[in-house]
Design an enzyme around this catalytic site. Structure first.
Site, short mmCIF file in Angstrom:
data_model
loop_
_atom_site.label_atom_id
_atom_site.label_comp_id
_atom_site.label_asym_id
_atom_site.label_seq_id
_atom_site.Cartn_x
_atom_site.Cartn_y
_atom_site.Cartn_z
N ASP A 305 0.86 -1.17 0.00
CA ASP A 305 0.00 0.00 0.00
C ASP A 305 0.92 1.24 0.00
O ASP A 305 2.14 1.13 0.10
CB ASP A 305 -0.96 -0.03 1.20
CG ASP A 305 -2.19 0.83 0.93
OD1 ASP A 305 -2.15 1.67 0.01
OD2 ASP A 305 -3.20 0.67 1.64
C1 BGC Z 1 -5.05 3.14 0.14
C2 BGC Z 1 -5.20 2.10 -0.93
C3 BGC Z 1 -5.06 2.73 -2.31
C4 BGC Z 1 -3.75 3.46 -2.37
C5 BGC Z 1 -3.48 4.09 -3.72
C6 BGC Z 1 -3.84 3.99 -0.06
O1 BGC Z 1 -3.80 5.05 0.80
O2 BGC Z 1 -5.00 2.51 1.41
O3 BGC Z 1 -6.45 1.47 -0.80
O4 BGC Z 1 -5.17 1.75 -3.28
O5 BGC Z 1 -3.73 4.47 -1.39
O6 BGC Z 1 -4.28 5.20 -3.92
#
Ligand code: BGC
Length: 759
Positions: A305
Site C-alpha cells: 500500500d
Molecule cells: C489506500 C489504498 C489505495 C492506495 C493508492 C492507499 O492510501 O490505502 O487502498 O489503493 O492508497 O491510492
C-alpha cells in the site's frame, strides 16, 4: 481531483520527512524469510517465460528494480505531480509502473516516453483506484453488498473495467474485501460489510467482472485484492491502528474473502498497512509467502500500500528505510508503491549480499509476465485509444447498468404505509441538504467520476413525475453546522405538499480513508429538521445517503418511511425515484449491523453465545444495563413493498454421515399484492464444537423474484466444508454433532431445523 493531489502532497512530505529522520545505518535485525522456496512464479519453459527471460537477461540491476517501483503521477491534466522527476525515472528505467495517471491521451504520452526514450523500451503498466466505477459511478461497495446480487456486482465491475481500460488503465486497486465489524472505521464504505461468506461471494464477482476471461482483453483490467490482511479490524475502529486477533479468528473470519479473490484469479494482491501479530503485513513472510503463495498458490505479484515500506520504520520493526526495503522484499513484496525504498536502497542491499539477486529476478519476472500477458509488449498503446475512450465512457448502456445496481442496493428500513408514493401525487416537497446534491452522491473513492454527471434526487424525481406534480424544493439545512434558518422554508413547503421526501445523511468525505469517527450519527441540524417535518403529520419518507451504518434511533422508530440509499453513484436520483414511486420494489438487505448506540460496537450477528447468554429474567447474564443487546437493524434485514411467508425448513435427512451433503429446502410465498424479490438466507450453528462456535453463520443465500401469490421452493445444499471450522488443533474440519440449520429473510428472523452428523 484536488483531494488526491492534496493526499499525495501530504504523503510526499511524509516520505521525504522519513528519509531525513531515518537515515541511520542500523544492523539487520531479522533473518531471511523463507525465500527462495517460493512454490510459484513463472513456469519455466512456457512461451511467456522464455520472453520474460530474454528481456530479463538484458536488464541492469537498476532497471530490474525500476520494474518493482510504482509511482503516482498527476491526474492526467496539468496539475502538480507528487514526484517531479518521474518522467526522468521512466527514461532511465528506474520506474516501470505508474498510478493515478489516466485518460487515453495522458497515458499514451507517458507510454511514448517509455517506448521512445528509455533504453530497453519496456512498456509501462498503469494502475488506478477504480473502486466502484471509473467515470460512470456505481453504488459504493457497501451499497453494492446490500444488493446481495452477484451478477449485478460482476456487471458493475465489468463496466468499471471497460471504462478504465478505455482511459489507458490496465490495473485497478480493487476489490477491497476487508471484513469490518466496526462502523467507526471510515473505510467501511469501501468494503463488503461484516460477513465472511457474503464478502467472499463479492470478491469473486468483482474479480470476474474486472478481469474477465482473458488478460489480453483490452476492455478489462487486472484486479488487486486488498488490503491483505485484516485491515478492517483496527482497534477502536481507528484507521491504520494495530490489528490483534487470534489466528483462528484471522483465518476463519478475515482471510476467506481474500482467498476467494485469489482463487477467482485476481492477479495482484496489496499488502495492508496494519500489523498482524506484531509483524506489519508489508514485512510479513508468514502472510505473503506461507499463506498467500504456499497455501493459496498465488501466481501474480504483491504490491505494497501507499508508502507501506517506509512505514515499517514507524511501526518499529526495522531501523531505517534500507532495512525496510530488505524486510519487504524478502517477505515477498514484489512492488514498492511510493516509498522509493527499493529504488534508493535495494541495489546496495543486493551488492552487500543482504538480498539475493535471484529474489529480485523473481519479482521482476512476475511483473514482466504481467506486461506480456496484457499484450503490452506487442502493442503498448492498445489501452490508450482516445476514440475508444470517447465512445465508451458514460455510455447509455453503462448508465442503465448503474441504475440497475443502484436500485437493487437500496434497503427499505421502515415503512408505515407511506411508500410507494403514487405518481399521480399532486404536490411533493423535496427537502434536505442532499436533495439537490450531485457531488456527494457519487461517493468517496470515485475514480474519475464527476458530480456533474450524477442525477440528483430532485432531478430523478422530476424525471419520474414530469410536469403533473407540483414539486417544492427546499434545502432546509446543511449537512453540518447549527444553522436553522432554512427550516421555515422547508416546513412551509411540507405544509403545502401531499407528501415529503427528506434527503439527509453524510458528506461523501465523512467515510473513506482516514475518516474514522467515534460518533456515527447525523450531524448538524438534520435530525431536528426530520423531527419538525414529521411533526407536521405529513407522510414523510426519509432518504438516507451515507457511507457507514449510522446510529439513528429516533428515525428508526419515528420516521413514517426510511430508505437506506448509501451513495448510489451516477444514476442515484433515477434509482431512488424508481423505488419511491414503486417502479422498483426494494430488495436490498443490510450487509452490516446498524447499532443502537456506538457503545455496542463491535456488534455483529455472528457472535458467540458466551457462558451466560442474555436472559431477561436474570441479572447475571451478558448485557448492558442501559441499552438492549440487540442492534437497531440486524445484518440481513430489509423490507419490501410486498410480504413474504416462509414455510418450515425441511431437510432431506436429519441424520447424516460426515462427508455427506444435506439438502435444506424452504417454501417462500409472496403474500402481498406486488411482485418482489427476496433474499432467502441460510445460517448454521454448530451446537457443541471442540472450540465454541458462533450462534449463526451465513452459509448460503438466494435472491428470488416472486409474483403476487407465487410460491417457490428454495433449495440449498450444505457440504461438509460448510460445516467446517478451525478445530481445537487448528485443523479445518467438520466435527460430528448437532447443528441448527436456519432459514429466513433476515439474520434475526429465521426458523431452524436440527440435524446430526455422525462419523
Ligand atoms: C489506500 C489504498 C489505495 C492506495 C493508492 C492507499 O492510501 O490505502 O487502498 O489503493 O492508497 O491510492
Amino acid at each position: 481531483m484536488s483531494k488526491t493531489i492534496e493526499k499525495s502532497g501530504n504523503r510526499a512530505f511524509r516520505k521525504w520527512g522519513s528519509i531525513l529522520v531515518f537515515s541511520g545505518l542500523i544492523p539487520l535485525l531479522f533473518a531471511f524469510g523463507p525465500w527462495p522456496d517460493t512454490p510459484t512464479g513463472p513456469e519455466p519453459g512456457d512461451d511467456i517465460s522464455r520472453k520474460v527471460d530474454s528481456v530479463l537477461a538484458l536488464m541492469t540491476l537498476e532497471e530490474k528494480i525500476g520494474q518493482m517501483t510504482l509511482y503516482t503521477t498527476d491526474w492526467g491534466s496539468t496539475g502538480p505531480t507528487i514526484r517531479p522527476g518521474y518522467t526522468d525515472d521512466i527514461r532511465s528505467g528506474r520506474c516501470g509502473v505508474l498510478f493515478n495517471s489516466h485518460t487515453a491521451a495522458f497515458t499514451r504520452e507517458l507510454q511514448r516516453v517509455a517506448m521512445e526514450e528509455s533504453r530497453l523500451k519496456i512498456p509501462l503498466l498503469f494502475g488506478f483506484d477504480v473502486i466502484h466505477g471509473y467515470k460512470t459511478m456505481f453504488p459504493i461497495p457497501l451499497g453494492e453488498a446490500a444488493s446481495w446480487d452477484m451478477k449485478a456486482i460482476e456487471r458493475s465491475a465489468e463496466v468499471a473495467a471497460a471504462e478504465a481500460a478505455a482511459a489507458g488503465l490496465q490495473w485497478t486497486f480493487a476489490p477491497m474485501v476487508d471484513i469490518t465489524r466496526d462502523p467507526r472505521w471510515g473505510r467501511v464504505m469501501e468494503g463488503p460489510g461484516e460477513d465472511t461468506y457474503l464478502a467472499a461471494q463479492m470478491a469473486r464477482a468483482f474479480v470476474k467482472g474486472f478481469q474477465g476471461e482473458s488478460f489480453e482483453n483490452a476492455d478489462r483490467v487486472l484486479a488487486c485484492v486488498k488490503h491483505f490482511a485484516a485491515y478492517g479490524a483496527p482497534i477502536g475502529g481507528r484507521d491504520y491502528n494495530t490489528v490483534d486477533m487470534s489466528e483462528r479468528m484471522f483465518r476463519e473470519v478475515y482471510l476467506p474473502p481474500y482467498q476467494a479473490g485469489v482463487e477467482a484469479g485476481a492477479w495482484t494482491v496489496m499488502a495492508s498497512f496494519n500489523e498482524i501479530d506484531g509483524v506489519p503485513a508489508t514485512g510479513n513472510s508468514w502472510l505473503l509467502m506461507d499463506i498467500l503463495r504456499g497455501e493459496w498458490n498465488f501466481p501474480g505479484f504483491v504490491v505494497t500500500d501507499y508508502t507501506g515500506i517506509n512505514e515499517l520504520v514507524e511501526h518499529g520493526i526495522v531501523a531505517n528505510r534500507k532495512e525496510a526495503g530488505e524486510l519487504a522484499v524478502l517477505a515477498g513484496v514484489d512492488m514498492d508503491m511510493q516509498s522509493a525504498a527499493y529504488q534508493e536502497y535495494l541495489k546496495k542491499s543486493v551488492e552487500e549480499g543482504k538480498v539475493p539477486e535471484a529474489r529480485i529476478d523473481e519479482a521482476v519476472r512476475r511483473i514482466l509476465r504481467t506486461k506480456f500477458m496484457l499484450g503490452l509488449f506487442d502493442d503498448p498503446y492498445k489501452y490508450s485509444d482516445v476514440a475508444r475512450e470517447q465512445r465508451v465512457l458514460l455510455s447509455a448502456e453503462h448508465q442503465e447498468a448503474s441504475r440497475d445496481v443502484a436500485r437493487k442496493s437500496i434497503v427499505l428500513l421502515r415503512n408505515e404505509g407511506v411508500l410507494p408514493l403514487a405518481k399521480s401525487i399532486k404536490s411533493l416537497a423535496v427537502i434536505g441538504p442532499l436533495a439537490d446534491d450531485q457531488a456527494n452522491l457519487i461517493g468517496a473513492w470515485s475514480g474519475a467520476g464527476e458530480g456533474r454527471h450524477c442525477v440528483s434526487l430532485l432531478t430523478g424525481i422530476r424525471n419520474k413525475l414530469g410536469t403533473g406534480t407540483d414539486i417544492l424544493y427546499a434545502k432546509g439545512c446543511a449537512i453540518e453546522g447549527g444553522d436553522q434558518s432554512g427550516f421555515s422554508e422547508a416546513l412551509d413547503a411540507a405544509q403545502k405538499a401531499d407528501a415529503v421526501i427528506l434527503a439527509i445523511g453524510e458528506h461523501k468525505d465523512m467515510t473513506g480513508e482516514a475518516t474514522s469517527q467515534v460518533q456515527i450519527r447525523l450531524r448538524g441540524q438534520q435530525e431536528e429538521l426530520a423531527r419538525q417535518l414529521v411533526a407536521t403529520g405529513k407522510p414523510v419518507a426519509v432518504v438516507l445517503m451515507n457511507g457507514r451504518p449510522l446510529v439513528i434511533p429516533w428515525l428508526a422508530e419515528n420516521s413514517p418511511a426510511l430508505l437506506e440509499c448509501w451513495w448510489l453513484g451516477t444514476q442515484a436520483g433515477n434509482a431512488i425515484a424508481d423505488v419511491l414511486f414503486g417502479d422498483y420494489n426494494p430488495s436490498g438487505k443490510l450487509p452490516i449491523t446498524f447499532p443502537r448506540h456506538e457503545g455496542q460496537i463491535p456488534i455483529y450477528y455472528s457472535h458467540k453465545n458466551t457462558g451466560r447468554p442474555f436472559n431477561p429474567e436474570s441479572k447475571w447474564t451478558t448485557k448492558y444495563t442501559d441499552i438492549p443487546n440487540s442492534p437497531q437493524f440486524p445484518f440481513g434485514y430489509g423490507l419490501s413493498y410486498t410480504s413474504f411467508r416462509y414455510g418450515k425448513p425441511q431437510v432431506d435427512k436429519t441424520v447424516f454421515r460426515k462427508g455427506q451433503a444435506v439438502k435444506v429446502s424452504v417454501t417462500v410465498e409472496n403474500t402481498g399484492h406486488r411482485a418482489g424479490e427476496e433474499v432467502v438466507q441460510l445460517y448454521v450453528r454448530d451446537l457443541a464444537g471442540s472450540v465454541t462456535r458462533p450462534v449463526k453463520e451465513l452459509k448460503g443465500f438466494q435472491k428470488i423474484a416472486l409474483k403476487p401469490g407465487e410460491r417457490r421452493e428454495v433449495q440449498f445444499t450444505l457440504t461438509e466444508n460448510d460445516l467446517a471450522f478451525y478445530t481445537r488443533n487448528m485443523q479445518w474440519a467438520a466435527e460430528p454433532g448437532t447443528f441448527d440449520l436456519m432459514v429466513g429473510g433476515s439474520s434475526d428472523d429465521v426458523q431452524a431445523v436440527r440435524v446430526t452428523m455422525i462419523e
